[in-house]
Scaffold this active site. Structure first.
Site, PDB file in Angstrom:
ATOM      1  N   GLY A 108      25.299 -37.072  -7.639  1.00  0.00           N
ATOM      2  CA  GLY A 108      25.673 -35.686  -7.898  1.00  0.00           C
ATOM      3  C   GLY A 108      25.747 -34.892  -6.605  1.00  0.00           C
ATOM      4  N   GLY A 109      24.683 -34.162  -6.309  1.00  0.00           N
ATOM      5  CA  GLY A 109      24.662 -33.251  -5.156  1.00  0.00           C
ATOM      6  C   GLY A 109      25.155 -33.865  -3.852  1.00  0.00           C
ATOM      7  CG  HIS A 150      26.153 -36.473 -16.808  1.00  0.00           C
ATOM      8  ND1 HIS A 150      25.222 -35.459 -16.834  1.00  0.00           N
ATOM      9  CD2 HIS A 150      26.058 -37.042 -15.589  1.00  0.00           C
ATOM     10  CE1 HIS A 150      24.603 -35.425 -15.663  1.00  0.00           C
ATOM     11  NE2 HIS A 150      25.081 -36.371 -14.886  1.00  0.00           N
ATOM     12  CD  GLU A 161      23.440 -39.959 -13.813  1.00  0.00           C
ATOM     13  OE1 GLU A 161      23.783 -39.949 -12.625  1.00  0.00           O
ATOM     14  OE2 GLU A 161      23.755 -39.066 -14.609  1.00  0.00           O
ATOM     15  CD  GLU A 214      24.341 -32.318 -15.390  1.00  0.00           C
ATOM     16  OE1 GLU A 214      25.553 -32.246 -15.107  1.00  0.00           O
ATOM     17  OE2 GLU A 214      23.467 -32.631 -14.549  1.00  0.00           O
ATOM     18  CG  ASN A 260      29.102 -36.100 -12.111  1.00  0.00           C
ATOM     19  OD1 ASN A 260      30.062 -35.331 -12.204  1.00  0.00           O
ATOM     20  ND2 ASN A 260      28.099 -36.114 -12.976  1.00  0.00           N
ATOM     21  CD1 TRP A 261      32.563 -35.007  -6.371  1.00  0.00           C
ATOM     22  CD2 TRP A 261      34.456 -33.802  -6.366  1.00  0.00           C
ATOM     23  NE1 TRP A 261      33.370 -35.489  -5.363  1.00  0.00           N
ATOM     24  CE2 TRP A 261      34.536 -34.776  -5.336  1.00  0.00           C
ATOM     25  CE3 TRP A 261      35.538 -32.941  -6.547  1.00  0.00           C
ATOM     26  CZ2 TRP A 261      35.645 -34.896  -4.497  1.00  0.00           C
ATOM     27  CZ3 TRP A 261      36.650 -33.061  -5.719  1.00  0.00           C
ATOM     28  CH2 TRP A 261      36.692 -34.023  -4.700  1.00  0.00           C
ATOM     29  CE  LYS A 262      25.624 -33.799 -11.782  1.00  0.00           C
ATOM     30  NZ  LYS A 262      24.175 -33.665 -12.006  1.00  0.00           N
ATOM     31  N   GLY A 294      19.090 -33.777 -10.006  1.00  0.00           N
ATOM     32  CA  GLY A 294      19.107 -32.475  -9.355  1.00  0.00           C
ATOM     33  C   GLY A 294      17.727 -31.914  -9.071  1.00  0.00           C
ATOM     34  CB  SER A 330      17.081 -36.954  -6.644  1.00  0.00           C
ATOM     35  OG  SER A 330      17.010 -35.757  -7.404  1.00  0.00           O
TER      36      SER A 330
HETATM   37  P1  13P Z   1      21.985 -35.561  -8.478  1.00  0.00           P
HETATM   38  O1  13P Z   1      22.424 -36.668  -7.552  1.00  0.00           O
HETATM   39  O2  13P Z   1      22.429 -34.207  -8.004  1.00  0.00           O
HETATM   40  O3  13P Z   1      20.549 -35.648  -8.827  1.00  0.00           O
HETATM   41  O4  13P Z   1      22.809 -35.785  -9.851  1.00  0.00           O
HETATM   42  C1  13P Z   1      22.827 -37.035 -10.419  1.00  0.00           C
HETATM   43  C2  13P Z   1      23.842 -37.024 -11.508  1.00  0.00           C
HETATM   44  O5  13P Z   1      23.666 -36.384 -12.521  1.00  0.00           O
HETATM   45  C3  13P Z   1      25.059 -37.806 -11.314  1.00  0.00           C
HETATM   46  O6  13P Z   1      25.785 -37.912 -12.491  1.00  0.00           O
END
Ligand code: 13P
Length: 251
Positions: free
Chosen positions: A234-235, A96, A167, A98, A9-11, A173, A213
């Site tokens: 994510g990251g 998600h 999640e 967010e 997930n590049w966000k 994050g 994470s």
């Molecule tokens: P991180 O891997 O950066 O913690 O993010 C997880 C995420 O929200 C994937 O959708």
């Protein structure tokens, strides 16, 4: 049996040129060293049409990070599921945390999005998970159950197209990963809820990814748990080598 999947997930990261470069780099790495799991990259909307042609679709699927809860029309700034599908994308992340927290997406709105995604041939990667206060109050099981209402109104056939991602918001994050035991416990609970609703066969066939994470150093331990079928990253999906390191957890 259910698929093992690592999805990125590049966000809201990477401009178009950087995104294309990342997709190409990952594609080259995986062409040389084929993955033992399904791989998906979910990118900002504007990247989709440029990223789909540069990856080998037999190895890497492409998805959006959201879609509209309306079919079409006067909804300035929105992007429909049909538009996403027209780029060649096959997946869409929905629900998600967010989106739920910052854009007020409710169970009802998400049920509409899921319906439209499926109607347009997209496979939803549907996210659920509790916030820290809910975990501390021991309420995580009821929180995920309430969130699943957005997909528990589907027919068994349509539910079979859903990929779930657990999640925990406190792990996103933050560098604070759920322990493999914590992940296993709630993934097993989620699978039991699916079994209660759709029966054991559907539950056994549902991929439930862990997100929060996840990195090359902890992926193997997490994915070794029987009810953890991969990750939503994510990251660590923003660097081809890190993402590949997580994919390699299945080797
Ligand atoms: P991180 O891997 O950066 O913690 O993010 C997880 C995420 O929200 C994937 O959708």
């Amino acid at each position: 049996m259910r698929r093992k999947i690592v999805a990125g997930n590049w966000k809201m990261n990477k401009n178009l040129q950087e995104g294309i470069a990342l997709a190409k780099e990952l594609n080259e790495m995986l062409a040389i060293d084929k993955p033992n799991c399904g791989v998906v990259i979910c990118t900002p909307f504007i990247h989709l049409a440029s990223v789909t042609p540069v990856v080998d679709n037999a190895i890497i699927g492409v998805g959006a990070e959201n879609c509209a809860d309306k079919v079409s029309g006067a909804y300035t700034g929105e992007v429909s599921a049909e538009m996403v599908a027209s780029t060649g994308a096959q997946y869409v992340i929905l629900g998600h945390s967010e989106r739920r927290a910052y854009y007020h997406e409710t169970v009802e709105i998400l049920a509409e999005k899921v319906k439209l995604a499926l109607a347009n041939g997209l496979r939803p990667i549907f996210c659920i998970g509790e916030v820290l206060e809910e975990r501390e109050a021991g309420k995580q099981n009821e929180v995920v159950e309430a969130q699943l209402a957005s997909v528990f109104n589907l027919s068994a056939e349509d539910f079979g197209k859903i990929i779930l991602a657990y999640e925990p918001v406190w792990a996103i994050g933050t560098g604070k990963t759920a322990t493999p035991e914590q992940a296993q416990e709630i993934h097993a609970h989620i699978r039991s809820l699916i079994a209660g609703k759709y029966g054991k066969e559907v539950a056994d066939n549902t991929s439930i990814l862990y997100g929060g994470s996840c990195k090359p150093s902890n992926a193997k331990e997490l994915f070794a748990k029987p009810d953890v079928d991969g990750g939503l990253i994510g990251g660590a999906a923003l660097k081809a080598a890190d993402f590949k390191g997580i994919i390699d957890a299945f080797k």
